[in-house]
Design a protein around this motif. Structure first.
Motif: not given
Lengths: 568, 159
Positions: A115-116, A119-120, A123-125, B19, B23
């Protein structure tokens, strides 16, 4: 029901046909549940390939492609493929196994905070923490991936959640408070846009990937015909307007068509649809379309005024907005004819640009431009062309006319080498009825060549055309033009024998020595029932022109290295 | 142009929401100088007030990009004049050098705890008022400071 079984049933309810992936420790319960399902698992050889295959499947079909990987290295190998899908707004659901909840944060075997990591670039996790949450999690994943501006969604499921046995119910719909993908189009904005369009003397329509996503090629084309306005595209937007239509001027950008770059600098109104004004399209943002009022239609409001300030923005689904806009324009003005000064000027520009070296057939017989033109002659209009990233891709941008939407599949936002062959595999799963060809470079191809194994296992007649210049050709070109020929890190001292490489995978491999031979082999390739690799040896010294150097504007375009190029 | 704006972000109250917000702030290379958050609206939502330093255009870009984050319900930027803001600071003072009575007399500071040689006082006010309080004491007399960061609400109900 187990969590794993719930994932599979939820995927079946989403009408998923294929899962592209690889099993491993943390997703074994899910794979075990797949054993009983009608969903077909397509085994890849690397998770990057799985993600590209799913990405292309999504781009061609319009439905989210599904890829799956185990935790740790399986998940991290997905990253490039997921980021590629994110950069080009491609619908995808990536399902990863995760270590059990009790092992979280203990540096367990194959534990990665995916997830970390993702995430960038998603669109979603979503990470369901009990089996009961799985049906809604799957439904949300598909809803988010496929609606609004599409993109990849990560579904990360701990192993113990897959194994948990609970009472499961499947929701018909899901609510997500912070996500409203569809908005009502403001008809006043549409009326203003129509007013601007009918008043414009030199209008241009500018189509991007958003038109393909929205399935809006039809109203886009109709509007262009009504206004008799020239149409330019982004690289991603190629094919959203048929490039054999007389109004098509082609893609703009760093390696766009010379006449498209020229004419966009002169328009007084630019109707941009589903584009994001990327630096590779516009060059210097401030100097792009300097004389134009700009109308921007997009499904993503954060794109408005992000790179280029516009005069009017219209939020909404491109298909809906363009249909409304067509109505509004038709109410105000009769269909224009091609007898107008603007189109005559376009013809003059086309005539002038015919003289640039890149458009004269001065390239050697086996060269990028001649090969991609020959491909267009051989391939039926509905054929799908995928590409790697590099000079071959840019030659196709300039010289390969895309005639139908969703038949040009290329990585533009991220520019991911290695995309071409997996993308061809994904495209073939989505459209088994049409020829699928991967145009590739030697550098790109070897990054994901193992996708040949999957193509063989599924008897996919995808043809890989490899322009082999034994170099990282695009980088070589930049070092030649901008780094004073200080070549470093570009020449392959050792490259595989592509024919033998193909044969090692059980694939027919051929090398061609002439254009005629190339045409013949390509014809055979697309009419066969198994994969084929066609290697085309090309010079590493033939560069792609026109070329707008990075950060510069269209007026700084380089048309070639010879003296005569300087006049344009 | 340098910014002194705050980002006011309302998110769904769920793990990972901070988070996702942080980010985007990090992506635009903004430094977070203050961050307060707390659950609101019956625990369904969480209000974050983020004081950032950096380029003003970048701050606006962040606010717009935040609206795309699925867990984010609202995201706005506010200048100092557009919001009511308060910050709380706990300041540990060397009472061998400073008279606690004087501190109390001159400022609206409240004593939280006092020991033989030091005391912890609480000050509430605008960020500027807290800055003034601390510099008024003199750095040699301040042993430690913990500031909460600004909590803010826009003056208008909705922009």
């Amino acid at each position: 029901m187990s969590g794993a079984r719930a994932i599979v049933e939820a995927l079946e309810r989403e009408k998923v046909e294929y899962i592209f992936g690889m099993p491993g420790g943390a997703n074994l319960p899910f794979y075990d549940a797949l054993w009983d399902s009608k969903i077909k698992h397509v085994l890849c050889r690397h998770e990057q390939v799985s993600a590209h295959v799913a990405d292309a499947y999504g781009r061609v079909s319009g439905k989210a492609g599904v890829c799956s990987a185990t935790s740790g290295p399986g998940a991290t190998n997905l990253v490039t493929g997921v980021a590629t899908a994110f950069a080009d707004s491609s619908p995808m659901v990536a399902i990863t196994g995760q270590v059990s909840k009790a092992m979280t944060g203990r540096n367990a075997f194959q534990e990665t905070d995916v997830i970390g990591v993702l995430t960038p670039v998603t669109k979603y996790t979503i990470q369901p923490l009990s089996a009961a949450e799985i049906p809604a999690a799957v439904k949300k994943s598909f809803f988010i991936a496929q609606t609004g501006r599409p993109g990849p969604v990560l579904l990360d499921i701990p192993k113990d959640v897959q194994q948990e046995e609970v009472e499961i119910t499947f929701p018909e719909s899901v609510q997500i408070r912070g996500y409203r993908p569809s908005v009502a189009v403001d008809s006043r904005d549409v009326e203003r846009a129509a007013e601007m369009l009918v008043k414009a003397q030199r209008p241009i329509l500018f189509g991007g990937g958003g038109i393909r996503i929205a399935g809006a090629s039809e109203p886009f084309t109709a509007l262009a015909q009504l206004l008799m306005a020239p149409v330019i595209t982004t690289l991603q937007g190629k094919g959203t307007f048929p490039e054999d239509n007389p109004l098509s001027v082609g893609p703009i950008g760093m390696h766009g068509r010379a006449e498209a770059n020229k004419i966009v600098s002169e328009c007084d109104l630019l109707l941009a649809v589903g584009v994001r004004f990327s630096d590779r399209s516009t060059g210097n943002f401030h100097e792009f379309a300097p004389e134009a009022k700009i109308i921007h239609i997009d499904a993503d409001p954060t794109e408005f005024n992000k790179n280029k300030m516009v005069d009017l923005s219209i939020l909404g689904d491109a298909n809906e907005v363009l249909m409304m806009l067509f109505e509004a324009v038709a109410r105000r003005a009769a269909k224009k004819t091609d007898d107008n000064a603007w189109l005559k000027h376009l013809e003059e520009v086309r005539e002038t640009m015919k003289g640039i070296p890149a458009y004269r057939d001065s390239y050697s017989e086996l060269s990028g431009p001649k090969i991609v033109k020959a491909m267009r002659e051989v391939l039926p209009p509905e054929s799908i062309l995928t590409t790697g990233v590099g000079r071959h891709q840019m030659w196709a941008e300039i010289h390969y006319r895309v005639l139908r939407p969703r038949t040009w599949i290329t990585s533009t936002g991220l520019g991911t080498m290695g995309f071409g062959l997996p993308a061809a595999v994904g495209a073939k799963f989505a459209r088994p009825d049409v020829p699928v060809v991967d145009l590739d470079g030697d550098g790109s191809f070897v990054m994901t060549e193992q996708a040949l194994a999957t193509a063989v296992e599924h008897n996919l007649p995808v043809v890989s055309v490899i322009l082999n210049d034994r170099s990282l050709g695009m980088v070589e070109q930049w070092q030649r033009l901008m780094y004073n020929r200080r070549y470093i890190g570009i020449r392959f001292q050792n490259i595989p024998d592509f024919v033998k490489l193909a044969e090692a995978y059980g694939v027919e491999g051929r090398t061609v020595g002439s254009l005629a031979e190339f045409r013949k082999n390509l014809k055979e390739g697309i009419s066969g029932d198994s994969p084929m690799v066609i290697e085309v040896p090309v010079s590493h010294e033939e560069d792609v022109f026109p070329f707008m150097p990075p950060g510069k504007s269209i007026k700084d375009t380089v048309y070639g290295t010879t003296k005569e190029s300087a006049i344009f | 142009m340098r910014s002194n704006k705050v980002l006011s972000v309302l998110v769904e109250n769920k793990p990972g929401a901070l988070f996702r917000v942080v980010h985007i702030v990090r992506l635009m290379r903004l430094n977070i100088e203050g961050l307060t958050l707390g659950v609101t609206n019956g625990g369904e939502e969480c209000r974050m007030t983020i004081t950032v330093s950096g380029d003003e255009a970048a701050v606006e870009h962040v606010a717009r990009q935040l609206m795309k984050v699925i867990d984010v319900l609202e995201a706005h930027t506010y200048g100092p004049e557009e919001m009511d803001s308060r910050e709380l600071a706990l300041v540990k003072i060397n009472t061998d050098r400073v008279s606690l009575a004087e501190v109390q007399r001159n400022h609206s500071a409240r004593i939280v705890d006092s020991s033989a040689h030091s005391a912890v006082v609480e000050v509430v006010g605008s960020a500027q008022q807290i800055d003034d309080f601390v510099s008024g004491l003199g750095s040699a007399n301040v042993l430690d400071i913990a500031r909460t960061g600004v909590a803010a609400l826009p003056k208008e109900v909705q922009r």
